[in-house]
Design a protein around this motif. Structure first.
Motif, mmCIF file in Angstrom:
data_model
loop_
_atom_site.group_PDB
_atom_site.id
_atom_site.type_symbol
_atom_site.label_atom_id
_atom_site.label_comp_id
_atom_site.label_asym_id
_atom_site.label_seq_id
_atom_site.Cartn_x
_atom_site.Cartn_y
_atom_site.Cartn_z
ATOM 1 N N LEU A 1 0.812 -1.215 0.000
ATOM 2 C CA LEU A 1 0.000 0.000 0.000
ATOM 3 C C LEU A 1 0.849 1.270 0.000
ATOM 4 O O LEU A 1 0.311 2.379 0.013
ATOM 5 C CB LEU A 1 -0.928 -0.005 1.222
ATOM 6 C CG LEU A 1 -2.034 -1.067 1.213
ATOM 7 C CD1 LEU A 1 -2.737 -1.110 2.564
ATOM 8 C CD2 LEU A 1 -3.042 -0.794 0.093
ATOM 9 N N GLY A 2 2.154 1.096 0.036
ATOM 10 C CA GLY A 2 3.046 2.251 0.023
ATOM 11 C C GLY A 2 3.148 2.980 1.348
ATOM 12 O O GLY A 2 3.515 4.165 1.373
ATOM 13 N N VAL A 3 2.831 2.291 2.446
ATOM 14 C CA VAL A 3 2.872 2.944 3.765
ATOM 15 C C VAL A 3 3.821 2.207 4.718
ATOM 16 O O VAL A 3 3.667 2.273 5.933
ATOM 17 C CB VAL A 3 1.460 3.049 4.385
ATOM 18 C CG1 VAL A 3 0.594 3.987 3.569
ATOM 19 C CG2 VAL A 3 0.806 1.666 4.522
ATOM 20 N N GLY A 4 4.809 1.534 4.162
ATOM 21 C CA GLY A 4 5.737 0.779 4.999
ATOM 22 C C GLY A 4 6.391 1.627 6.065
ATOM 23 O O GLY A 4 6.555 1.189 7.214
ATOM 24 N N ARG A 5 6.765 2.875 5.704
ATOM 25 C CA ARG A 5 7.429 3.751 6.673
ATOM 26 C C ARG A 5 6.451 4.360 7.676
ATOM 27 O O ARG A 5 6.889 4.970 8.662
ATOM 28 C CB ARG A 5 8.173 4.854 5.938
ATOM 29 C CG ARG A 5 9.359 4.340 5.107
ATOM 30 C CD ARG A 5 10.136 5.487 4.495
ATOM 31 N NE ARG A 5 11.290 5.014 3.733
ATOM 32 C CZ ARG A 5 12.145 5.800 3.106
ATOM 33 N NH1 ARG A 5 11.958 7.135 3.146
ATOM 34 N NH2 ARG A 5 13.159 5.301 2.434
ATOM 35 N N ALA A 6 5.171 4.212 7.410
ATOM 36 C CA ALA A 6 4.157 4.767 8.311
ATOM 37 C C ALA A 6 3.574 3.702 9.234
ATOM 38 O O ALA A 6 2.580 3.944 9.915
ATOM 39 C CB ALA A 6 3.035 5.424 7.509
ATOM 40 N N VAL A 7 4.204 2.530 9.260
ATOM 41 C CA VAL A 7 3.763 1.443 10.144
ATOM 42 C C VAL A 7 4.961 0.960 10.944
ATOM 43 O O VAL A 7 5.945 0.481 10.381
ATOM 44 C CB VAL A 7 3.152 0.274 9.337
ATOM 45 C CG1 VAL A 7 2.802 -0.883 10.272
ATOM 46 C CG2 VAL A 7 1.914 0.734 8.571
ATOM 47 N N THR A 8 4.884 1.112 12.252
ATOM 48 C CA THR A 8 5.965 0.683 13.142
ATOM 49 C C THR A 8 5.494 -0.485 13.988
ATOM 50 O O THR A 8 4.454 -0.410 14.646
ATOM 51 C CB THR A 8 6.394 1.830 14.082
ATOM 52 O OG1 THR A 8 6.868 2.926 13.300
ATOM 53 C CG2 THR A 8 7.482 1.376 15.039
ATOM 54 N N ILE A 9 6.243 -1.583 13.971
ATOM 55 C CA ILE A 9 5.949 -2.744 14.818
ATOM 56 C C ILE A 9 7.046 -2.826 15.863
ATOM 57 O O ILE A 9 8.226 -2.957 15.535
ATOM 58 C CB ILE A 9 5.880 -4.041 13.995
ATOM 59 C CG1 ILE A 9 4.787 -3.929 12.919
ATOM 60 C CG2 ILE A 9 5.613 -5.236 14.900
ATOM 61 C CD1 ILE A 9 4.679 -5.131 12.005
ATOM 62 N N THR A 10 6.682 -2.729 17.123
ATOM 63 C CA THR A 10 7.674 -2.623 18.194
ATOM 64 C C THR A 10 8.216 -3.954 18.671
ATOM 65 O O THR A 10 9.256 -4.001 19.322
ATOM 66 C CB THR A 10 7.055 -1.919 19.412
ATOM 67 O OG1 THR A 10 6.047 -2.762 19.995
ATOM 68 C CG2 THR A 10 6.451 -0.587 19.030
ATOM 69 N N GLY A 11 7.503 -5.061 18.390
ATOM 70 C CA GLY A 11 7.845 -6.322 19.036
ATOM 71 C C GLY A 11 7.236 -6.368 20.422
ATOM 72 O O GLY A 11 6.591 -5.409 20.875
ATOM 73 N N LEU A 12 7.417 -7.483 21.107
ATOM 74 C CA LEU A 12 6.838 -7.650 22.438
ATOM 75 C C LEU A 12 7.494 -6.696 23.432
ATOM 76 O O LEU A 12 8.719 -6.538 23.433
ATOM 77 C CB LEU A 12 7.006 -9.100 22.913
ATOM 78 C CG LEU A 12 6.272 -10.160 22.081
ATOM 79 C CD1 LEU A 12 6.601 -11.551 22.596
ATOM 80 C CD2 LEU A 12 4.767 -9.920 22.116
ATOM 81 N N GLN A 13 6.690 -6.073 24.277
ATOM 82 C CA GLN A 13 7.174 -5.098 25.253
ATOM 83 C C GLN A 13 6.683 -5.462 26.656
ATOM 84 O O GLN A 13 5.541 -5.877 26.834
ATOM 85 C CB GLN A 13 6.656 -3.693 24.903
ATOM 86 C CG GLN A 13 6.996 -3.233 23.507
ATOM 87 C CD GLN A 13 8.474 -2.958 23.328
ATOM 88 O OE1 GLN A 13 9.101 -2.344 24.191
ATOM 89 N NE2 GLN A 13 9.044 -3.409 22.222
#
Length: 266
Positions: free
Chosen positions: A127-139
């Protein structure tokens, strides 16, 4: 089939119980319709620790966003959930793409990890929004992450009985946009402290999030969300309800035992 087997096992067990507690009215209705009830049936809502989940000052929120690498002017929508199919993270990614097409600088902050991470990242790239999606991992502690968001979305397609993640976000004064599932209608008053949307209805999800892109509105709804948790869903209120029921049950049990002893004595 699995539910039928569970009911066959649970029905006699729960019918012999002194009290069966559900965490929302929706859960109670669902299971009572299937014959699952105790001698007494109560609803006690989940609650959260108001001191632990306390809103932070605007300066602290800005610091958290900086540490997470989030643009200072972005409209950040968070989701705290294990990355599984039923949590439906992809829908939020699609909503972010539509918001950005409308000129809203939306960014998704996904707190968690799991089996669908690859699919989520692939959809974001497509969708062209790779830089607008952040996945933090388990916290271990999601408070800094949720506190750095502007709003929180929960897009679940399977039953969320009474979401603690939603309550925690509301306690942090973050408005929640929740799919109409489980006890969401009992938690959120649409337009007052958050919004609801039909399951899988991305168009309505986008409209609800677009409304919250307005700082003044989300500020009011966030304050109302905190107040809702203080008044209805605090951990203290939950504990007091359990204590009250346990005391009542103990007193009733004691009276029954006294009657039995007297009957046996005579």
């Amino acid at each position: 089939l699995k539910e039928k087997i569970q009911l066959a096992y649970y029905k006699p067990l729960f019918r012999s119980s002194e009290c069966l507690v559900y965490v929302c009215e929706g859960q109670k209705r669902y299971w009572v319709q299937r014959g699952l009830r105790g001698r007494r049936t109560e609803v006690i809502y989940n609650g959260v620790d108001l001191e632990h989940w306390r809103p932070v000052a605007e300066e602290e929120r800005a610091t958290r966003r900086f540490r997470l690498g989030l643009p200072s002017d972005a409209f950040v929508v968070g989701m705290s959930a294990v990355l599984r199919p039923e949590k439906n993270h992809v829908q939020l990614v699609e909503a972010i793409a539509r918001l950005r097409q409308r000129g809203i600088g939306a960014h998704a902050l996904l707190d968690g990890d799991g089996e669908t991470r690859g699919a989520i990242e692939a959809r974001a790239r497509a969708l062209g929004v790779g830089r607008a999606v952040t996945i933090t991992g388990l916290q271990k502690d999601v408070r800094p992450l949720v506190g750095g968001c502007d709003a929180v979305a929960l897009c679940s397609t399977a039953v969320e009985t009474f979401s603690l993640a939603a309550l925690e976000a509301m306690a942090l004064a973050r408005p929640v946009v929740h799919s109409e599932i489980g006890g969401a209608k009992e938690m959120i008053q649409p337009g007052h402290d958050g919004y609801l949307f039909p399951v899988n209805d991305t168009g309505t999800l986008v409209e609800r999030l677009a409304a919250l892109a307005e700082p003044a509105l989300r500020g009011v709804l966030g304050e109302n969300a905190r107040r809702t948790v203080e008044e209805r869903f605090s951990e203290r209120s939950m504990i007091e309800r359990y204590e009250s029921i346990l005391i009542e049950l103990a007193a009733t049990r004691s009276k029954r035992d006294d009657v039995r002893r007297r009957a046996t004595a005579h």
